[in-house]
Design an enzyme around this catalytic site. Structure first.
Site: not given
Ligand code: RTP
Length: 155
Positions: A16, A56, A119, A122, A133
């Site tokens: 990112k 997203y 973070n 991804h 993706e």
């Molecule tokens: P990723 O796809 O990035 O590996 O993460 P993930 O599926 O475990 O998480 P997801 O819930 O799909 O969230 C994607 C990205 O959104 C950002 N995020 N920010 N501020 C917040 O509460 C929050 N929650 C999620 C994070 O950058 C996350 O990687």
């Protein structure tokens, strides 16, 4: 043939904008390469907001969505496709928990970041989304050289 099919699994890993700006591209690539996975697609790019919204799409209703799109548009990213046996699940384990405060030390996030909204990387969360993706970010343009290296990594 059956044995080979697992080694064709692909995942989409992205450094990112914060990871790029903090100079962590090499570190992240190094960990996946050292583990034995194969880099089959790699490009630095500045994705459009439309493209990020597609990526997203399932988070559209979340309160953090606008902030997420803004953050992801704040600079170039490095988009990568990695291939190998169980690369989706293992890739997620290597990245660590989405919230870095819950990521174990030794994981990429557990070693390099603090905030969930910064973070640094991804990774696809299922074999299906890995395929989807990689196609979204690379179209048909990934390499496949697993045959050249089979004796180096796999039995
Ligand atoms: P990723 O796809 O990035 O590996 O993460 P993930 O599926 O475990 O998480 P997801 O819930 O799909 O969230 C994607 C990205 O959104 C950002 N995020 N920010 N501020 C917040 O509460 C929050 N929650 C999620 C994070 O950058 C996350 O990687």
């Amino acid at each position: 043939e059956v044995k080979m099919s697992g080694q064709k699994e692909v995942t989409f890993i992205m450094v990112k904008p914060d990871g790029v700006q903090r100079g962590l591209v090499g570190e992240i690539i190094k960990r996946f390469e050292s583990r034995g996975f194969q880099l089959v697609g790699c490009k630095m790019m500045s994705p459009s907001k439309e493209h990020l919204e597609k990526h997203y799409a399932d988070l559209k209703s979340k309160s953090f969505f606008p902030g997420l799109i803004k953050y992801m548009s704040s600079g170039p990213v490095v988009a990568m496709a990695w291939q190998g046996k169980s690369v989706v699940k293992t890739g997620r384990a290597m990245l660590g928990a989405t919230n870095p405060l819950e990521s174990n030390p030794g994981t990429i996030r557990g070693d390099f970041c603090i905030d969930i909204g910064r973070n640094i990387c991804h990774g696809s969360d299922s074999v299906e989304s890995g395929k989807h993706e990689v196609e979204l970010w690379f179209g048909e343009k990934t390499e496949d050289y697993s045959l050249c290296t089979e004796s180096m990594i796999y039995e």
